[in-house]
Design an enzyme around this catalytic site. Structure first.
Site, PDB file in Angstrom:
ATOM      1  N   LYS A 171       0.807  -1.228   0.000  1.00  0.00           N
ATOM      2  CA  LYS A 171       0.000   0.000   0.000  1.00  0.00           C
ATOM      3  C   LYS A 171       0.838   1.274   0.000  1.00  0.00           C
ATOM      4  CE  LYS A 171      -0.735  -0.184   4.975  1.00  0.00           C
ATOM      5  NZ  LYS A 171      -1.466  -0.934   5.973  1.00  0.00           N
TER       6      LYS A 171
ATOM      7  N   ARG B 239      -8.120  -0.962  16.367  1.00  0.00           N
ATOM      8  CA  ARG B 239      -8.484  -0.595  15.011  1.00  0.00           C
ATOM      9  C   ARG B 239      -9.458  -1.688  14.595  1.00  0.00           C
ATOM     10  NH1 ARG B 239      -4.236   0.327  10.171  1.00  0.00           N
ATOM     11  NH2 ARG B 239      -4.888  -1.781   9.690  1.00  0.00           N
TER      12      ARG B 239
HETATM   13  C1  LIG Z   1      -0.659  -1.744   6.514  1.00  0.00           C
HETATM   14  C2  LIG Z   1      -1.047  -3.046   7.059  1.00  0.00           C
HETATM   15  C3  LIG Z   1      -0.067  -4.024   7.245  1.00  0.00           C
HETATM   16  C4  LIG Z   1       1.394  -3.801   6.969  1.00  0.00           C
HETATM   17  O1  LIG Z   1       1.971  -2.972   7.941  1.00  0.00           O
HETATM   18  P1  LIG Z   1       3.545  -2.676   7.959  1.00  0.00           P
HETATM   19  O2  LIG Z   1       3.759  -1.938   9.219  1.00  0.00           O
HETATM   20  O3  LIG Z   1       3.849  -1.869   6.752  1.00  0.00           O
HETATM   21  O4  LIG Z   1       4.237  -3.982   7.933  1.00  0.00           O
HETATM   22  C5  LIG Z   1      -0.477  -5.260   7.720  1.00  0.00           C
HETATM   23  N1  LIG Z   1      -1.778  -5.511   7.997  1.00  0.00           N
HETATM   24  C6  LIG Z   1      -2.737  -4.586   7.835  1.00  0.00           C
HETATM   25  C7  LIG Z   1      -4.151  -4.928   8.161  1.00  0.00           C
HETATM   26  C8  LIG Z   1      -2.403  -3.326   7.363  1.00  0.00           C
HETATM   27  O5  LIG Z   1      -3.365  -2.405   7.202  1.00  0.00           O
END
Ligand SMILES: *Cc1c(COP(=O)(O)O)cnc(C)c1O
Length: 354
Positions: A38, A132
């Site tokens: 992302k 969250r």
């Molecule tokens: C963004 C996200 C991740 C990845 O997080 P990082 O800190 O970049 O490894 C994993 N799981 C979910 C649900 C996310 O939204």
């Protein structure tokens, strides 16, 4: 392509290397990785580097980014990290596995899966305290029972996400709780859960200290792959590259000026009342880069330069070295927030180093 400024230089071999090292490290205890794209908007060249590095899953929070990777013929299982009911139809069409916490959304996914004559795979996210996304553990059994009554969905497993919103640490106790919940669900409903996804880049310290990872067999990792660090304290992970991304922007003014603004003080362009420290006359430079290009607070510099402030299109530096010449490029390191915003800005060129 002609390189102009501002631009991000992206070293694909370093992203591939980081992915490879992390796949090997986590693989030692049977944990597979989903490469999370992302922050780079599903950029296909970066996704390819992750896949060459060994991930079998590409995960993104935005359906549009997954569609971008699919259009570029990226060969992976696609995982949607954030599922929205309004996109349920395309989610079933374009995504292999989606993460979910709401029965209304799952009913929509089930409906479109039946229309498209498919089985859509889901991971149910459990609330472990970060507040969250997540189903509260007390509600999980009833929730699973409802999902099992939706014939076009298959529950692939459970997941949780920590250290994102509430800053809660993924520790042994949380991971055991997720493991135990998984086994309790399997026993009660006589199903197999094949993916137990324990978290993200913040799970590194837990993993390093865990003697037994229990049922956890997957992590979803973005920042560790891209920036080479874990995310509880942002320490570099040994043997990973920490500057696969570099932002380069151009000096457009370089002069000796007073350090205190002169005239009557009022609000700045963003509604703040700025305060300044008197450093006397000093060398200052303006860089053609601003809040519209990236999150300025996440930038750092190797050189003897200090960021004094910024507006939408101008970044003001104190240059202890007065040799900054108009037209020169200045290199910045980016944190995750700066990377995400710079990758999203249409004004920042993306230059890939192969
Ligand atoms: C963004 C996200 C991740 C990845 O997080 P990082 O800190 O970049 O490894 C994993 N799981 C979910 C649900 C996310 O939204």
């Amino acid at each position: 392509m002609k390189a102009f400024m501002p631009r991000i230089e992206i070293i694909l071999s370093q992203i591939q290397h980081n992915t490879r090292m992390l796949c090997e490290l986590y693989g030692q205890q049977g944990i597979s990785l989903m490469g999370v794209s992302k922050a780079v908007l599903g950029e296909p060249l970066i996704a390819s580097a992750m896949i060459r590095g060994g991930v079998k899953f590409m995960a993104d929070s935005r359906l549009e980014n997954i569609q971008r990777m699919k259009n570029a013929k990226i060969a992976a299982q696609f995982v949607l990290l954030r599922t929205t009911p309004s996109q349920a139809e395309s989610t079933v069409e374009d995504v292999d596995i989606s993460l979910n916490t709401e029965i209304e959304t799952l009913e929509k996914l089930n409906y479109y899966a039946s229309v498209q004559n498919k089985i859509h795979q889901v991971i149910l996210m459990v609330e472990m305290g970060d507040l969250r996304e997540g189903i509260l553990p007390d509600d999980l059994f009833l929730f699973v029972q409802k999902v099992l009554s939706l014939p076009h969905l298959k529950i692939m497993g459970l997941g949780c996400n920590l250290a994102c919103y509430g800053g809660i640490k993924p520790d042994n106790q949380k991971m055991w709780q997720l493991s135990e919940l998984s086994e309790a669900i399997e026993q009660k409903f006589q199903i197999d859960l094949s993916i137990i996804s324990g978290g993200n880049s913040a799970n590194h310290q837990w993993y390093k200290s865990a003697k037994n990872v229990g049922r956890i067999n997957n992590l979803r990792v973005g920042e560790s792959i891209l920036l080479g660090c874990e995310t509880l304290t942002r320490q570099a992970i040994p043997q990973l590259h920490t500057s696969a991304f570099k932002l380069i922007a151009e000096v457009i003014e370089s002069k000796i000026k007073p350090s205190l603004p002169f005239g009557e003080v009022c609000q700045d362009a963003f509604g703040n009342m700025p305060v300044f420290r008197d450093r006397g006359m000093h060398p200052r430079a303006i860089i053609a880069l601003g809040k519209q290009d990236t999150l300025i607070s996440g930038l750092s510099l190797d050189q003897d330069l200090e960021i004094l402030g910024s507006s939408s299109d101008h970044l003001v530096l104190e240059s202890k070295n007065p040799d900054l010449k108009v037209g020169m490029g200045v290199n910045f390191n980016l944190d995750y927030g700066s990377l995400l915003t710079a990758m999203t800005s249409p004004f920042v060129q993306k230059q890939f180093i192969h």
